[in-house]
Design an enzyme around this catalytic site. Structure first.
Site, PDB file in Angstrom:
ATOM      1  CG  HIS A  77      37.886   3.677  23.729  1.00 33.52           C
ATOM      2  ND1 HIS A  77      36.631   3.525  23.077  1.00 33.52           N
ATOM      3  CD2 HIS A  77      38.736   3.096  22.542  1.00 33.52           C
ATOM      4  CE1 HIS A  77      36.656   2.585  21.775  1.00 33.52           C
ATOM      5  NE2 HIS A  77      37.833   2.593  21.750  1.00 33.52           N
ATOM      6  CD  GLU A  78      42.387   4.011  22.276  1.00 35.36           C
ATOM      7  OE1 GLU A  78      42.946   2.740  22.230  1.00 35.36           O
ATOM      8  OE2 GLU A  78      41.687   4.332  21.493  1.00 35.36           O
TER       9      GLU A  78
HETATM   10 ZN   LIG Z   1      39.253   1.137  20.338  1.00 39.66          ZN
END
Ligand SMILES: [Zn+2]
Length: 423
Positions: free
Chosen positions: A278-279
């Protein structure tokens, strides 16, 4: 007249507070829409009764504090202005030294200190609430230290901005907002560049990942997305909080992905990889740069509006109150108040853009890891550790949520799971 205005302002604040108390505690319905009940997004399926009650209770109080904090700040600046404290600070500055160059820094110090002390009780309530509900694990001295760092960083930043801004106001009564904005562009970029290496380390310790086995897996994933290994960091947060988090920060050679050690300690490797993916989306899609671009555009509009509003106030009230004269340092509380109101007004738009990026990052993460089960359980764990409301009231979502709600995030994953089970 002054006393009357003060009473009206306090009254307006109280009514506003009562409205939000009613909205959050009585009007808003925490029940999930029928179609989500019993799904994996339903907190009743992954929280026990006590956790459920605590998360509802904790969120309600936190939401109320959130809605009170900023308007309270406006009230403080307004009262400082109308009760002549701004005059007093300026006099103190002028009486304390004959060096003209020091007058603005000293005035700014007194104003910052007054605003800081006035808002400290609310910050403390927020801290102690978080402690009561076992979210924060921070000791009081450590919290106070963070608060003091906050104060000095704030003061230092305004110390650079305010003298230039007020000099511009005097030099160009019609264009100061535009020149100020032009100067804010390199300044913002410079601050964003320094943030991860100068400012953040004042609060916490950052280091390469400690768990080498996990690091190998994470760097393998990072490699897939072309992110250099030296850009992944772990931060020491366990002494401050039980909540889980990770984020992307900095620009240029200082851009980095930071994972809280709480996240690394409490999630399984599969769950951590999902968070990491996600990051990575934020990193790869350069969401920070989009954020800075949007912020600069909004600040151009914001400074123009501030200019218009300050002129309007000066024309209406300038005769009676010398303290609202544009270019006179005593009008600084007015400037702060207007900027803070505009930021609050813009927050729904800013949050909407952020939620869009976060939704993309969630999608990217699930497509990268293809493990909906790990994704769903990690979001459940995230909600549990921070006592997050899965389905917040609408106004809370609009003004507070930079991420989609957990209901939306988990439902999206469930949808993905269903779609990919079939093929
Ligand atoms: Zn995020």
């Amino acid at each position: 007249m002054v006393r009357k205005l003060g009473v009206y302002a306090v009254l307006a604040f109280v009514l506003y507070g009562l409205f939000f108390y009613w909205y959050l505690f009585h009007f808003a319905d925490p029940k999930l829409p029928f179609e989500f009940q019993g799904t994996k997004a339903d907190p009743a399926t992954f929280l026990n009764g006590r956790e459920l009650m605590l998360s509802e209770e904790y969120s309600e109080i936190r939401n109320l504090l959130f809605f009170l904090a900023e308007p309270f700040e406006w009230l403080v600046y307004f009262l400082i202005l109308i009760f002549g404290l701004s005059n007093v600070f300026k006099r103190w500055a002028e009486d304390s030294t004959k060096y003209k160059l020091l007058h603005t820094p000293i005035y700014l110090f007194w104003l910052s200190l007054a605003a800081y002390i006035a808002t400290l009780p609310l910050s403390y309530i927020s801290y102690s609430l978080s402690k009561t509900y076992h979210i924060s694990t921070q000791t009081f001295p450590s919290w106070m230290k963070d608060e003091l760092i906050d104060f000095w960083i704030n003061y230092g930043t305004w110390l650079v901005i305010v003298p230039v801004l007020y000099w511009l106001m005097k030099k160009s009564t019609k264009r100061w907002w535009f020149y100020g904005w032009l100067l804010s562009v390199p300044f913002t970029l410079f601050m964003m560049f320094l943030q991860p290496v100068i400012i953040d380390p004042l609060y916490n310790d950052f280091y390469p990942l400690k768990n080498k086995e996990l690091e190998a897996k994470i760097l393998q994933l990072a490699d897939k997305a072309d992110i250099p290994a030296q850009h992944v960091f772990e931060v020491d947060m366990a002494e401050k909080t039980n909540a889980l988090n990770a984020y992307v920060t900095g620009i240029g050679s200082n851009a980095r992905i930071v994972l809280w050690d709480t996240t690394l300690n409490r999630l399984t490797d599969e769950q951590i990889l999902l968070i990491m993916a996600h990051e990575m989306c934020h990193y790869v899609e350069k969401h920070i740069y989009w954020g800075i671009g949007g912020y600069l555009l909004l600040s151009l509009l914001g400074l123009y509006l501030t200019y218009r509003i300050m002129n309007w106030v000066q024309n209406r009230l300038g005769k009676e109150w010398k303290t609202v004269k544009v270019g006179d340092i005593r009008s600084l509380p007015l400037f702060f108040m207007i900027v803070s109101i505009l930021l609050f007004a813009a927050s729904p738009l800013v949050n909407l853009a952020s939620r869009y990026q976060e939704t993309r990052a969630d999608r990217y993460a699930i497509e990268m890891t293809k493990n909906p089960e790990a994704a769903i359980t990690s979001f459940q764990e995230l909600a549990k550790s921070g006592l997050t409301q899965v389905h917040p009231p609408l106004l809370v979502k609009i003004f507070r949520y930079t991420h989609p709600t957990m209901l939306e995030r988990i439902s999206m994953l469930e949808q993905y799971e269903i779609e990919h089970r079939q093929d």
